[in-house]
Design a protein around this motif. Structure first.
Motif, PDB file in Angstrom:
ATOM      1  N   GLY A  29      57.881   6.153 -43.276  1.00 29.74           N
ATOM      2  CA  GLY A  29      56.473   6.603 -44.454  1.00 29.74           C
ATOM      3  C   GLY A  29      56.033   5.007 -44.978  1.00 29.74           C
ATOM      4  O   GLY A  29      55.461   4.951 -46.269  1.00 29.74           O
ATOM      5  N   LEU A  30      56.530   3.990 -44.374  1.00 31.25           N
ATOM      6  CA  LEU A  30      55.475   2.800 -44.872  1.00 31.25           C
ATOM      7  C   LEU A  30      54.053   2.566 -43.770  1.00 31.25           C
ATOM      8  O   LEU A  30      53.906   2.830 -43.381  1.00 31.25           O
ATOM      9  CB  LEU A  30      56.676   1.969 -44.157  1.00 31.25           C
ATOM     10  N   PRO A  31      53.140   1.662 -45.115  1.00 31.01           N
ATOM     11  CA  PRO A  31      52.204   1.062 -44.812  1.00 31.01           C
ATOM     12  C   PRO A  31      52.541   0.540 -43.757  1.00 31.01           C
ATOM     13  O   PRO A  31      52.724  -0.157 -43.256  1.00 31.01           O
ATOM     14  CB  PRO A  31      51.383   0.926 -45.956  1.00 31.01           C
ATOM     15  N   ASP A  32      51.153   1.038 -42.069  1.00 26.33           N
ATOM     16  CA  ASP A  32      51.208  -0.179 -41.327  1.00 26.33           C
ATOM     17  C   ASP A  32      49.806  -1.040 -41.399  1.00 26.33           C
ATOM     18  O   ASP A  32      48.529  -0.603 -41.468  1.00 26.33           O
ATOM     19  CB  ASP A  32      50.902   0.731 -39.377  1.00 26.33           C
ATOM     20  N   PHE A  33      50.166  -1.908 -41.989  1.00 26.60           N
ATOM     21  CA  PHE A  33      49.322  -3.090 -41.950  1.00 26.60           C
ATOM     22  C   PHE A  33      48.744  -3.660 -40.444  1.00 26.60           C
ATOM     23  O   PHE A  33      47.920  -4.430 -40.931  1.00 26.60           O
ATOM     24  CB  PHE A  33      49.369  -3.889 -42.550  1.00 26.60           C
ATOM     25  N   GLY A  34      49.075  -2.872 -39.502  1.00 25.78           N
ATOM     26  CA  GLY A  34      48.635  -3.451 -38.257  1.00 25.78           C
ATOM     27  C   GLY A  34      49.124  -5.428 -37.905  1.00 25.78           C
ATOM     28  O   GLY A  34      50.147  -5.930 -38.526  1.00 25.78           O
ATOM     29  N   GLY A  35      48.930  -5.647 -36.230  1.00 21.99           N
ATOM     30  CA  GLY A  35      49.195  -7.118 -36.184  1.00 21.99           C
ATOM     31  C   GLY A  35      50.587  -6.950 -35.514  1.00 21.99           C
ATOM     32  O   GLY A  35      50.589  -5.378 -35.216  1.00 21.99           O
ATOM     33  N   THR A  94      71.612  -2.312 -36.772  1.00 22.54           N
ATOM     34  CA  THR A  94      70.699  -2.889 -36.505  1.00 22.54           C
ATOM     35  C   THR A  94      70.211  -1.833 -35.338  1.00 22.54           C
ATOM     36  O   THR A  94      68.858  -1.656 -35.082  1.00 22.54           O
ATOM     37  CB  THR A  94      71.561  -4.513 -35.323  1.00 22.54           C
ATOM     38  N   SER A  95      71.020  -1.022 -34.825  1.00 30.28           N
ATOM     39  CA  SER A  95      70.483  -0.057 -33.766  1.00 30.28           C
ATOM     40  C   SER A  95      70.077   1.272 -34.181  1.00 30.28           C
ATOM     41  O   SER A  95      68.829   1.462 -33.794  1.00 30.28           O
ATOM     42  CB  SER A  95      71.953   0.418 -32.698  1.00 30.28           C
ATOM     43  N   ARG A  96      70.001   1.358 -35.641  1.00 27.82           N
ATOM     44  CA  ARG A  96      70.281   2.439 -36.340  1.00 27.82           C
ATOM     45  C   ARG A  96      68.395   2.409 -37.347  1.00 27.82           C
ATOM     46  O   ARG A  96      67.525   2.827 -36.701  1.00 27.82           O
ATOM     47  CB  ARG A  96      70.560   2.792 -37.228  1.00 27.82           C
ATOM     48  N   ARG A  97      68.238   1.217 -37.362  1.00 31.98           N
ATOM     49  CA  ARG A  97      67.290   0.511 -38.101  1.00 31.98           C
ATOM     50  C   ARG A  97      66.201   0.155 -36.720  1.00 31.98           C
ATOM     51  O   ARG A  97      64.753   0.460 -36.994  1.00 31.98           O
ATOM     52  CB  ARG A  97      67.335  -0.272 -38.929  1.00 31.98           C
ATOM     53  N   ALA A  98      66.576   0.276 -35.524  1.00 26.20           N
ATOM     54  CA  ALA A  98      65.362  -0.655 -34.604  1.00 26.20           C
ATOM     55  C   ALA A  98      65.040   0.948 -33.864  1.00 26.20           C
ATOM     56  O   ALA A  98      63.732   1.066 -33.231  1.00 26.20           O
ATOM     57  CB  ALA A  98      66.591  -0.981 -33.083  1.00 26.20           C
ATOM     58  N   ARG A  99      65.506   2.733 -33.977  1.00 31.03           N
ATOM     59  CA  ARG A  99      64.913   3.556 -33.605  1.00 31.03           C
ATOM     60  C   ARG A  99      64.038   3.962 -34.214  1.00 31.03           C
ATOM     61  O   ARG A  99      63.681   5.010 -34.015  1.00 31.03           O
ATOM     62  CB  ARG A  99      65.918   4.201 -33.585  1.00 31.03           C
ATOM     63  N   ILE A 100      63.560   3.143 -35.782  1.00 28.95           N
ATOM     64  CA  ILE A 100      62.880   3.775 -36.584  1.00 28.95           C
ATOM     65  C   ILE A 100      61.425   2.949 -36.925  1.00 28.95           C
ATOM     66  O   ILE A 100      61.366   1.431 -37.041  1.00 28.95           O
ATOM     67  CB  ILE A 100      63.616   3.932 -38.399  1.00 28.95           C
ATOM     68  N   THR A 101      60.422   3.369 -36.574  1.00 28.63           N
ATOM     69  CA  THR A 101      59.444   3.240 -36.794  1.00 28.63           C
ATOM     70  C   THR A 101      58.708   3.064 -38.462  1.00 28.63           C
ATOM     71  O   THR A 101      58.636   3.812 -39.363  1.00 28.63           O
ATOM     72  CB  THR A 101      58.408   3.439 -36.249  1.00 28.63           C
ATOM     73  N   PRO A 102      57.687   2.510 -38.871  1.00 27.57           N
ATOM     74  CA  PRO A 102      57.378   2.685 -40.450  1.00 27.57           C
ATOM     75  C   PRO A 102      56.417   3.417 -40.262  1.00 27.57           C
ATOM     76  O   PRO A 102      56.944   3.767 -41.621  1.00 27.57           O
ATOM     77  CB  PRO A 102      56.463   0.919 -40.313  1.00 27.57           C
ATOM     78  N   GLN A 103      55.993   3.967 -39.382  1.00 31.69           N
ATOM     79  CA  GLN A 103      55.499   5.117 -39.860  1.00 31.69           C
ATOM     80  C   GLN A 103      56.233   6.321 -39.571  1.00 31.69           C
ATOM     81  O   GLN A 103      56.115   6.966 -41.007  1.00 31.69           O
ATOM     82  CB  GLN A 103      54.406   5.543 -38.052  1.00 31.69           C
ATOM     83  N   GLN A 104      57.686   6.513 -39.138  1.00 34.71           N
ATOM     84  CA  GLN A 104      58.384   8.000 -39.055  1.00 34.71           C
ATOM     85  C   GLN A 104      58.695   7.392 -40.967  1.00 34.71           C
ATOM     86  O   GLN A 104      59.596   8.148 -41.126  1.00 34.71           O
ATOM     87  CB  GLN A 104      59.565   7.496 -38.517  1.00 34.71           C
ATOM     88  N   ARG A 132      54.135  -6.895 -34.721  1.00 35.86           N
ATOM     89  CA  ARG A 132      55.770  -6.701 -35.334  1.00 35.86           C
ATOM     90  C   ARG A 132      56.611  -7.379 -33.948  1.00 35.86           C
ATOM     91  O   ARG A 132      56.631  -7.980 -32.743  1.00 35.86           O
ATOM     92  CB  ARG A 132      56.375  -5.720 -35.257  1.00 35.86           C
ATOM     93  N   GLN A 133      57.408  -8.170 -34.794  1.00 36.21           N
ATOM     94  CA  GLN A 133      58.609  -9.342 -33.752  1.00 36.21           C
ATOM     95  C   GLN A 133      59.591  -8.854 -33.549  1.00 36.21           C
ATOM     96  O   GLN A 133      60.439  -9.162 -32.926  1.00 36.21           O
ATOM     97  CB  GLN A 133      59.128 -10.773 -34.845  1.00 36.21           C
ATOM     98  N   VAL A 134      60.368  -7.550 -34.191  1.00 33.27           N
ATOM     99  CA  VAL A 134      61.080  -6.715 -34.505  1.00 33.27           C
ATOM    100  C   VAL A 134      60.665  -5.160 -33.919  1.00 33.27           C
ATOM    101  O   VAL A 134      60.171  -4.871 -34.059  1.00 33.27           O
ATOM    102  CB  VAL A 134      62.214  -7.017 -35.569  1.00 33.27           C
ATOM    103  N   SER A 135      61.563  -4.574 -32.832  1.00 33.66           N
ATOM    104  CA  SER A 135      61.098  -3.293 -32.147  1.00 33.66           C
ATOM    105  C   SER A 135      61.972  -2.106 -34.194  1.00 33.66           C
ATOM    106  O   SER A 135      62.780  -3.025 -34.844  1.00 33.66           O
ATOM    107  CB  SER A 135      62.479  -2.766 -31.283  1.00 33.66           C
TER     108      SER A 135
END
Length: 288
Positions: free
Chosen positions: A27-33, A15-25, A35-38
């Motif tokens: 390579g996932l599309p950012d649909f806006g809105g 959980t700590s490893r996935r919390a530090r990665i953004t969707p942009q990092q 987000r409930q999780v970091s």
């Protein structure tokens, strides 16, 4: 071995490893809105690792029976883990799958063979000492006794470098990059806890440090891992002043858990006068 503790370590590490990665990092599309999780969601990690959300959820809960190297590598890629983090996660998976097996090595080994001490004593131009995986200093040469005189000046035997870093105020002057050495000390102990999860002595050390040092407790909860292998350390010695030394950590194959740490001076270093002064001090220091 405390299986539930290992499962909790797997959960908090993932959980700590996935919390530090953004969707942009990732390579996932950012649909806006909003987000409930970091960081990444479980579903996004599963997508990146090409596994089902249900399977990833099981893994994050510590149910890792039968995990293959392919799955491990998929998680490494999805979570952008480095080599040290990959080894840590693999060690956690092994520990969870072999709760009955004793620790593979004694990270708290306390015996240094005479021949190893002779090797240290022969290193007259380098700082050299032996430590175990708990960061206990077990043997030194003369230069190490001079450089680390404050760290070795303790009523507890053997001296422990993690206790010195976090519990002795002199450490913040001695290590000019205190934040860096503190991070490395916590990360080294965290990595060792995965390799030897049944190690009660290590657990007691961690509990003591977490109780007495809020900075250690914060670092421990971050689940960062480090292997202390090579680099440069910045010291301030009370007698000779500032010193920048290159270090190498050399594991002793015949003595699992023991490592020789050496500090040397680069040939073009501006700290040569301070290092010469350090060597002059060795005449006044005897072996403990």
């Amino acid at each position: 071995m405390p299986t539930e503790r290992v499962r909790e370590d797997i959960r908090t590490f993932l959980t700590s490893r996935r919390a530090r990665i953004t969707p942009q990092q990732a390579g996932l599309p950012d649909f806006g809105g909003r987000r409930q999780v970091s960081g990444l969601r479980r579903s996004e990690v599963a997508q990146l690792a090409a596994i089902s959300v249900e399977y990833y959820t099981r893994l994050e809960r510590g149910n890792v029976g039968g995990v293959s190297e392919e799955i491990l590598d998929a998680l490494v890629g999805a979570l952008h883990l480095d080599d040290v983090e990959r080894a840590h996660l693999a060690a956690l998976f092994r520990a969870a799958n072999a709760p009955h097996r004793a620790a593979e090595r004694d990270g708290g080994a306390s015996h240094v063979r005479d021949s190893v001490q002779q090797v240290l004593d022969a290193m007259t131009g380098a700082v050299a000492f032996v430590r175990n995986a708990h960061l206990d200093v077990l043997a030194t040469n003369r230069l190490a006794r001079v450089l680390y005189e404050e760290a070795l000046d303790t009523g507890e035997q053997p001296p422990n470098l993690a206790r010195f870093v976090f519990l002795d105020p002199r450490a913040r002057r001695f290590y000019r990059d205190w934040d860096g050495i503190a991070h490395d000390a916590v990360g080294s102990l965290r990595a060792e806890s995965a390799r030897t999860p049944g190690n009660t002595e290590l657990a007691d050390l961690v509990d003591d440090l977490a109780t007495l040092s809020p900075e250690f407790a914060k670092g421990w909860d971050a689940h960062d891992v480090e292997y202390y292998r090579s680099g440069r350390q910045r010291f301030h010695h009370p007698a000779v002043g500032d010193l920048d030394l290159d270090y190498d950590a050399l594991e002793i194959p015949a003595d699992p858990g023991l490592t020789i740490v050496t500090y040397t001076l680069a040939s073009t270093s501006p700290y040569a006068p301070a290092f010469r002064a350090l060597r002059h001090h060795t005449a006044t220091v005897t072996r403990p």
